[in-house]
Design an enzyme around this catalytic site. Structure first.
Site, short mmCIF file in Angstrom:
data_model
loop_
_atom_site.label_atom_id
_atom_site.label_comp_id
_atom_site.label_asym_id
_atom_site.label_seq_id
_atom_site.Cartn_x
_atom_site.Cartn_y
_atom_site.Cartn_z
N LYS A 121 -0.32 -2.34 5.99
CA LYS A 121 1.04 -2.48 6.58
C LYS A 121 0.41 -0.48 7.80
CE LYS A 121 5.36 -1.85 4.68
NZ LYS A 121 5.63 -1.18 3.05
O1 G3P Z 1 9.04 -1.22 1.50
C1 G3P Z 1 10.28 -1.28 2.12
C2 G3P Z 1 11.02 -1.02 1.90
O2 G3P Z 1 11.90 -2.73 1.64
C3 G3P Z 1 11.85 -0.11 1.30
O3 G3P Z 1 13.51 -0.51 0.80
O4 G3P Z 1 15.49 0.63 -0.32
O5 G3P Z 1 13.72 1.80 0.34
O6 G3P Z 1 14.83 0.91 2.12
P1 G3P Z 1 14.68 1.08 0.71
#
Ligand code: G3P
Length: 217
Positions: free
Chosen positions: A83
């Site tokens: 990633k």
């Molecule tokens: O892994 C990346 C993403 O899914 C993060 O989500 O909820 O932290 O914005 P969030």
């Protein structure tokens, strides 16, 4: 649509993997911090639970160091997907790794133009963050719609991985648009099972069954 789970909690991953629903896993530095575990050790364990791609994020900001980190990460298992952030150095790293046959997930995408750049750099997955987009007054699902249109216009192979999914409506809308993958926390995936009429129906059937006085077997 493929389902990835967005967590570094291996107990949750094992639980979901047992349902047969899980096509992969995504992690990020915040999720590794939350797990309280060593990054390389937890990625290795996850790769042994699921056969699909397991995203492990580089933390360097320059191309050379990203490549060194990616080299360590991709040796963990064949299903490690590197990633990288959506930056110039991140996309240089994406190009180098995918040319070499390594899967790459380009993360922190917030515009359709950024998604176009990632596809041109050969990304395996692009991760637009719908929840954070919504949080900031933009329409996360419009972003997915725009990326779908652009990728289809030019027949890009890059898969749209809807990330930062916060609730079941995000999943529903992503599926209606034709996103290739969505990644969500375990609780959001489990919430997809819920329906008040399913619960009500089970309660009624169980009550009537009890009245029969029978058992199976
Ligand atoms: O892994 C990346 C993403 O899914 C993060 O989500 O909820 O932290 O914005 P969030």
């Amino acid at each position: 649509m493929k389902f990835f789970v967005d967590t570094a909690d291996t107990a949750e991953i094992r639980d979901l993997a047992a349902t047969g629903l899980l096509d992969g896993v995504t992690t990020n530095p915040s999720l590794i911090h939350k797990s309280g575990r060593q990054f390389l050790e937890v990625v290795k364990e996850i790769c042994g639970i699921v056969d699909g791609p397991v995203s492990a994020e580089v933390v360097a900001l320059d191309h050379e160091t990203m490549m060194k980190e990616a080299e360590i990460l991709r040796k963990i298992a064949d299903n490690v997907c590197i990633k990288v952030p959506l930056t110039i150095d991140g996309l240089k790293t994406c190009k180098a790794l995918t040319s070499d046959g390594t899967q790459v997930n380009v993360t922190l995408c917030f515009s359709a133009n950024q998604a176009l750049l990632a596809a041109k750099a050969g990304a395996t997955f692009i991760s637009p963050f719908v929840g954070r987009h919504d949080d900031n007054g933009f329409d996360g699902m419009q972003l997915i719609d725009d990326i779908r249109l652009i990728y289809d216009n030019y027949a890009f192979d890059t898969e749209i991985l809807v990330a930062s999914v916060r609730h079941s409506i995000h999943v529903l809308e992503a599926a209606k648009i034709g996103a290739d993958v969505m990644t969500a926390p375990p609780a959001v995936i489990k919430s997809l099972f819920n329906h008040v009429l399913t619960e009500k129906g089970i309660a009624a059937f169980m009550a009537d069954w009890a009245k029969t006085g029978q058992t199976i077997g």
